[in-house]
Scaffold this motif. Structure first.
Motif, PDB file in Angstrom:
ATOM      1  N   SER A 167       0.764  -1.051   0.061  1.00 50.12           N
ATOM      2  CA  SER A 167       0.033   0.299  -0.140  1.00 50.12           C
ATOM      3  C   SER A 167       0.937   1.254   0.112  1.00 50.12           C
ATOM      4  CB  SER A 167      -1.019  -0.153   1.172  1.00 50.12           C
ATOM      5  OG  SER A 167      -1.850  -1.011   1.223  1.00 50.12           O
ATOM      6  N   ASN A 168       1.988   1.271   0.770  1.00 41.64           N
ATOM      7  CA  ASN A 168       2.962   2.328   0.532  1.00 41.64           C
ATOM      8  C   ASN A 168       3.571   2.569  -0.759  1.00 41.64           C
ATOM      9  OD1 ASN A 168       2.717   3.325   3.143  1.00 41.64           O
ATOM     10  ND2 ASN A 168       4.251   2.096   4.203  1.00 41.64           N
ATOM     11  N   ALA A 169       3.304   1.523  -1.535  1.00 42.38           N
ATOM     12  CA  ALA A 169       3.920   1.372  -3.099  1.00 42.38           C
ATOM     13  C   ALA A 169       3.022   2.564  -3.627  1.00 42.38           C
ATOM     14  CB  ALA A 169       4.145   0.091  -3.546  1.00 42.38           C
ATOM     15  N   ALA A 170       1.888   2.489  -3.414  1.00 42.64           N
ATOM     16  CA  ALA A 170       0.663   3.323  -4.355  1.00 42.64           C
ATOM     17  C   ALA A 170       1.290   4.835  -4.666  1.00 42.64           C
ATOM     18  CB  ALA A 170      -0.677   3.357  -3.462  1.00 42.64           C
ATOM     19  N   PRO A 171       1.909   5.571  -3.915  1.00 38.01           N
ATOM     20  CA  PRO A 171       1.997   6.970  -4.412  1.00 38.01           C
ATOM     21  C   PRO A 171       3.325   6.937  -5.368  1.00 38.01           C
ATOM     22  CG  PRO A 171       2.548   6.764  -2.176  1.00 38.01           C
ATOM     23  CD  PRO A 171       1.788   5.593  -2.315  1.00 38.01           C
ATOM     24  N   PHE A 172       4.087   5.949  -5.111  1.00 44.50           N
ATOM     25  CA  PHE A 172       5.427   6.007  -6.209  1.00 44.50           C
ATOM     26  C   PHE A 172       4.823   5.463  -7.352  1.00 44.50           C
ATOM     27  CE2 PHE A 172       6.808   5.570  -1.647  1.00 44.50           C
ATOM     28  CZ  PHE A 172       7.746   6.820  -1.654  1.00 44.50           C
ATOM     29  N   LEU A 173       3.958   4.301  -7.489  1.00 44.18           N
ATOM     30  CA  LEU A 173       3.568   3.843  -8.712  1.00 44.18           C
ATOM     31  C   LEU A 173       2.656   4.913  -9.409  1.00 44.18           C
ATOM     32  CD1 LEU A 173       3.014   0.144  -7.499  1.00 44.18           C
ATOM     33  CD2 LEU A 173       5.078   1.195  -8.730  1.00 44.18           C
TER      34      LEU A 173
ATOM     35  N   GLY B 153      -2.447  -3.940  -1.184  1.00 43.10           N
ATOM     36  CA  GLY B 153      -1.797  -3.247  -2.097  1.00 43.10           C
ATOM     37  C   GLY B 153      -1.555  -3.809  -3.418  1.00 43.10           C
ATOM     38  N   ALA B 154      -1.565  -5.423  -3.538  1.00 43.04           N
ATOM     39  CA  ALA B 154      -1.519  -6.007  -4.797  1.00 43.04           C
ATOM     40  C   ALA B 154      -2.398  -5.745  -5.673  1.00 43.04           C
ATOM     41  CB  ALA B 154      -1.254  -7.473  -4.299  1.00 43.04           C
ATOM     42  N   GLN B 155      -3.675  -5.062  -5.324  1.00 42.25           N
ATOM     43  CA  GLN B 155      -4.683  -4.838  -6.252  1.00 42.25           C
ATOM     44  C   GLN B 155      -4.318  -3.712  -7.279  1.00 42.25           C
ATOM     45  OE1 GLN B 155      -8.634  -4.477  -4.638  1.00 42.25           O
ATOM     46  NE2 GLN B 155      -8.295  -6.277  -3.063  1.00 42.25           N
ATOM     47  N   LEU B 156      -2.988  -2.934  -6.934  1.00 41.36           N
ATOM     48  CA  LEU B 156      -2.685  -2.054  -7.786  1.00 41.36           C
ATOM     49  C   LEU B 156      -2.565  -2.359  -9.150  1.00 41.36           C
ATOM     50  CD1 LEU B 156      -0.523  -0.008  -5.328  1.00 41.36           C
ATOM     51  CD2 LEU B 156      -2.502   0.923  -6.229  1.00 41.36           C
ATOM     52  N   ILE B 157      -1.995  -3.711  -9.212  1.00 42.93           N
ATOM     53  CA  ILE B 157      -1.641  -4.254 -10.692  1.00 42.93           C
ATOM     54  C   ILE B 157      -2.688  -4.187 -11.283  1.00 42.93           C
ATOM     55  CG2 ILE B 157      -1.001  -6.434 -11.534  1.00 42.93           C
ATOM     56  CD1 ILE B 157       0.744  -7.178  -9.132  1.00 42.93           C
ATOM     57  N   ASP B 158      -3.941  -4.529 -10.976  1.00 47.10           N
ATOM     58  CA  ASP B 158      -5.434  -4.428 -11.750  1.00 47.10           C
ATOM     59  C   ASP B 158      -5.943  -3.028 -11.676  1.00 47.10           C
ATOM     60  OD1 ASP B 158      -5.391  -7.307 -12.195  1.00 47.10           O
ATOM     61  OD2 ASP B 158      -5.949  -7.447 -10.246  1.00 47.10           O
ATOM     62  N   LEU B 159      -5.593  -2.066 -10.823  1.00 49.33           N
ATOM     63  CA  LEU B 159      -6.482  -0.995 -10.546  1.00 49.33           C
ATOM     64  C   LEU B 159      -5.760   0.154 -11.359  1.00 49.33           C
ATOM     65  CD1 LEU B 159      -6.741  -0.861  -6.630  1.00 49.33           C
ATOM     66  CD2 LEU B 159      -8.595  -1.139  -8.412  1.00 49.33           C
ATOM     67  N   LEU B 160      -4.383   0.229 -11.467  1.00 52.06           N
ATOM     68  CA  LEU B 160      -3.977   1.267 -12.183  1.00 52.06           C
ATOM     69  C   LEU B 160      -3.892   1.235 -13.557  1.00 52.06           C
ATOM     70  CD1 LEU B 160      -0.438   1.681 -10.162  1.00 52.06           C
ATOM     71  CD2 LEU B 160      -2.634   3.068 -10.024  1.00 52.06           C
ATOM     72  N   PRO B 161      -4.102   0.170 -14.348  1.00 54.64           N
ATOM     73  CA  PRO B 161      -4.508   0.089 -15.755  1.00 54.64           C
ATOM     74  C   PRO B 161      -5.707   0.635 -15.833  1.00 54.64           C
ATOM     75  CG  PRO B 161      -3.506  -1.953 -15.181  1.00 54.64           C
ATOM     76  CD  PRO B 161      -3.595  -1.143 -13.908  1.00 54.64           C
ATOM     77  N   ARG B 162      -6.635   0.485 -15.156  1.00 61.30           N
ATOM     78  CA  ARG B 162      -7.969   1.135 -15.497  1.00 61.30           C
ATOM     79  C   ARG B 162      -7.910   2.556 -15.553  1.00 61.30           C
ATOM     80  NH1 ARG B 162     -12.229  -1.688 -11.654  1.00 61.30           N
ATOM     81  NH2 ARG B 162     -13.904  -0.411 -13.056  1.00 61.30           N
ATOM     82  N   PHE B 163      -6.704   3.220 -14.895  1.00 61.98           N
ATOM     83  CA  PHE B 163      -6.369   4.819 -15.035  1.00 61.98           C
ATOM     84  C   PHE B 163      -5.754   5.093 -16.285  1.00 61.98           C
ATOM     85  CE2 PHE B 163      -7.367   4.578 -10.761  1.00 61.98           C
ATOM     86  CZ  PHE B 163      -8.392   5.597 -10.173  1.00 61.98           C
ATOM     87  N   GLY B 164      -5.180   4.098 -17.258  1.00 62.47           N
ATOM     88  CA  GLY B 164      -4.461   4.221 -18.141  1.00 62.47           C
ATOM     89  C   GLY B 164      -3.022   3.827 -18.064  1.00 62.47           C
ATOM     90  N   ALA B 165      -2.461   3.160 -17.091  1.00 60.83           N
ATOM     91  CA  ALA B 165      -1.273   2.761 -16.914  1.00 60.83           C
ATOM     92  C   ALA B 165      -0.938   1.533 -17.565  1.00 60.83           C
ATOM     93  CB  ALA B 165      -0.686   2.604 -15.399  1.00 60.83           C
TER      94      ALA B 165
ATOM     95  N   GLY C  66       1.483   8.266 -19.093  1.00 61.48           N
ATOM     96  CA  GLY C  66       1.972   9.216 -20.028  1.00 61.48           C
ATOM     97  C   GLY C  66       1.915  10.394 -19.408  1.00 61.48           C
ATOM     98  N   GLY C  67       1.679  10.634 -18.346  1.00 61.59           N
ATOM     99  CA  GLY C  67       1.644  11.836 -17.534  1.00 61.59           C
ATOM    100  C   GLY C  67       0.187  12.553 -17.913  1.00 61.59           C
ATOM    101  N   VAL C  68       0.003  13.808 -17.176  1.00 60.60           N
ATOM    102  CA  VAL C  68      -1.283  14.352 -17.138  1.00 60.60           C
ATOM    103  C   VAL C  68      -1.688  14.862 -18.610  1.00 60.60           C
ATOM    104  CG1 VAL C  68      -1.496  15.052 -14.730  1.00 60.60           C
ATOM    105  CG2 VAL C  68      -0.075  16.519 -16.245  1.00 60.60           C
ATOM    106  N   ASP C  69      -0.420  15.350 -19.467  1.00 62.04           N
ATOM    107  CA  ASP C  69      -0.558  15.730 -20.674  1.00 62.04           C
ATOM    108  C   ASP C  69      -1.046  14.663 -21.576  1.00 62.04           C
ATOM    109  OD1 ASP C  69       0.039  18.450 -19.775  1.00 62.04           O
ATOM    110  OD2 ASP C  69       1.938  17.946 -20.428  1.00 62.04           O
ATOM    111  N   GLY C  70      -0.647  13.430 -21.288  1.00 61.92           N
ATOM    112  CA  GLY C  70      -0.710  12.171 -21.961  1.00 61.92           C
ATOM    113  C   GLY C  70      -2.406  11.734 -21.807  1.00 61.92           C
ATOM    114  N   GLY C  71      -2.902  12.212 -20.485  1.00 58.65           N
ATOM    115  CA  GLY C  71      -4.222  11.715 -20.286  1.00 58.65           C
ATOM    116  C   GLY C  71      -4.329  10.492 -19.341  1.00 58.65           C
ATOM    117  N   ILE C  72      -4.970  10.977 -18.170  1.00 57.93           N
ATOM    118  CA  ILE C  72      -5.340   9.969 -17.276  1.00 57.93           C
ATOM    119  C   ILE C  72      -7.058   9.784 -17.176  1.00 57.93           C
ATOM    120  CG2 ILE C  72      -5.423   9.684 -14.725  1.00 57.93           C
ATOM    121  CD1 ILE C  72      -2.725  11.500 -14.423  1.00 57.93           C
ATOM    122  N   ARG C  73      -7.261   8.442 -17.337  1.00 61.65           N
ATOM    123  CA  ARG C  73      -8.699   8.330 -17.438  1.00 61.65           C
ATOM    124  C   ARG C  73      -9.285   8.131 -16.099  1.00 61.65           C
ATOM    125  NH1 ARG C  73      -6.937   3.713 -21.236  1.00 61.65           N
ATOM    126  NH2 ARG C  73      -7.279   2.448 -19.269  1.00 61.65           N
ATOM    127  N   GLY C  74     -10.576   8.644 -16.060  1.00 60.50           N
ATOM    128  CA  GLY C  74     -11.439   8.644 -14.965  1.00 60.50           C
ATOM    129  C   GLY C  74     -11.931   7.067 -14.777  1.00 60.50           C
TER     130      GLY C  74
END
Length: 452
Positions: A268-274, A297-309, A323-331
């Motif tokens: 879970s502490n990995a979340a802000p860095f990832l 925190g292992a759920q980050l593997i599935d959660l972050l791709p939903r935002f575009g990672a 891609g950064g905020v300019d590349g677009g982060i999905r809701g």
């Protein structure tokens, strides 16, 4: 960039918590280029504090390798010492501090006061342990700790005929009058406010005379994976938890085996860095990622791709590319009922997305270190955002953000959420970055080196 192991002339569990750049707080660094970083993280708070309790109740000495050294873990260590447990640092090759040897007391003794700080694991896991001690043990903590739900533990111990004096408040402060034994047996509690109520009773249950047959009554239990974590740590020590039906856990009386344990990194502490890889662009890797784990925190593997990672797990190395905020982060539309502790950081990410997000199933985080739903809405809106509180979550709509003050509310997840927003929004000032010492004392240094 490779972020190396924590180094100092002598190990300092709280690291360097300087307030930098402003007298009002910590000026969150802005990402000026895509990231290319790799880091390792200290041990899991949830696992460290569970293993400390079990080691204190075990049938012989145990060693915890690579435990977390933070305010929450040190509060647990001092509390167990006050009950008579021997706990001493031992040499080890851990990156963030020494290993720990835990020697159970021949007989647990009360007649002491335990400072819970703001640590839910201390205020909830230790009252059943104190019931097994001889003498009164008074529990109290930080000001906000007195607002955190405790009814499941208080009423549970009352239901087991433990003498607990709380003046009817069902919150801290209270005193457990231990007699050296707990009868155990059948018990019903409402654990819908916190899964820690269940874990608290299960951790000590094998030491009760008749074990424990625990039933949950009420709405569904939040953060169910944390109960699975408790069951797994007990199983490793030879204690079987049977679950004949949903919401029921049975533990037979018996010994808790002494073992040496390697503590996993805190995912879970990995979340802000990832998450930083999505906000700033580029890649961030976390090493030491376990192949099998009960950490949410292992759920980050599935959660972050939903935002575009883009996420890749190669052995024990998890890499996130964004891609950064300019590349677009999905809701997103997320139900985080099993992973509420990830919500503050993910809500911060959602505030930088280009489409709305609806994050629900997190009504219970109103009762964490602070009312996290109200705090997130207040602070993001204070920076120009558009966040609406729902009954059990938040609606986050796109809005241009500006710099300004970010209050942490003595909550480590709120502090790191401010840092995430500061990557993309110049001038975000976190009033108390030092509150990250609760679970990750080295956060400010690691964050700044992430961007170096």
């Amino acid at each position: 960039m490779q972020i190396s192991r924590y180094s100092a002339p002598e190990f300092d569990p709280y690291g360097d918590q300087r307030q930098t750049d402003t007298d009002d707080g910590w000026l969150a660094p802005v990402a000026t280029a895509p990231l290319e970083a790799s880091l390792s993280l200290p041990g899991s708070k949830s696992l460290t504090n569970r293993e400390l309790v079990l080691a204190a109740l075990a049938d012989g000495p145990s060693v915890l390798r690579a435990p977390l050294w933070s305010r929450d873990s040190e509060l647990m260590i001092e509390a167990l010492r006050a009950l008579g447990t021997g706990i001493e640092p031992v040499s080890g090759d851990g990156e963030y501090g020494p290993d720990l040897r835990i020697t159970p007391a021949a007989e647990l003794t009360g007649s002491t006061t335990i400072d819970c700080g703001l640590a839910g694991t201390v205020m909830r896991f230790l009252p059943p342990v104190a019931a097994l001690a001889l003498g009164p043990t008074t529990f109290d903590g930080d000001e906000y700790a007195r607002k955190r739900p405790m009814s499941g533990v208080v009423e549970g111990l009352h239901g087991l005929a433990v003498d607990l004096d709380d003046d009817g408040r069902r919150t801290l402060p209270f005193t457990v009058h231990g007699t050296g034994r707990v009868a155990g047996g059948a018990l019903e509690i409402d654990a819908s406010a916190s899964s820690q109520f269940v874990s608290a009773l299960l951790l000590s249950a094998a030491r009760f005379d008749a074990g424990l047959d625990l039933r949950h009554v009420g709405d569904r239990v939040p953060s169910a994976p944390h109960i699975e974590m408790t069951i797994a740590t007990l199983a490793a020590r030879g204690v079987e938890v049977r679950t004949p039906e949903a919401g029921r856990w049975i533990v037979e009386a018996g010994p808790i085996r002494a073992i040496d344990v390697d503590i996993e990194p805190d995912l879970s502490n990995a979340a802000p860095f990832l998450i930083a890889a999505l906000v700033a662009g580029g890649t961030v890797a976390v090493t030491g990622w376990p192949a099998v784990t009960t950490q949410v925190g292992a759920q980050l593997i599935d959660l972050l791709p939903r935002f575009g990672a883009e996420v890749e797990l190669d052995g024990d190395r998890l890499t996130v590319r964004g891609g950064g905020v300019d590349g677009g982060i999905r809701g997103v539309d997320l139900d985080l009922s099993e992973a509420g502790e990830l919500a503050p950081n993910l809500v911060a990410l959602a505030a930088l997305a280009n489409t709305p997000s609806r994050i629900t199933g997190i009504g219970h985080i109103r009762h964490h270190e602070t009312d996290r739903l109200a705090a997130l809405a207040t602070e993001i809106n204070g920076l120009g955002g558009h966040v609406t509180e729902l009954e059990d979550g938040l609606l986050v709509e796109p809005a241009p953000l500006r710099g300004g003050a970010w209050r942490a509310y003595a909550d480590h997840r709120m502090a790191t959420s401010g840092a995430i927003l500061g990557l993309a929004v110049p001038g975000v000032v976190v009033d108390d970055i030092g509150t990250t010492s609760k679970t990750l004392p080295q956060f400010p240094q690691l964050w700044e080196r992430l961007l170096a």
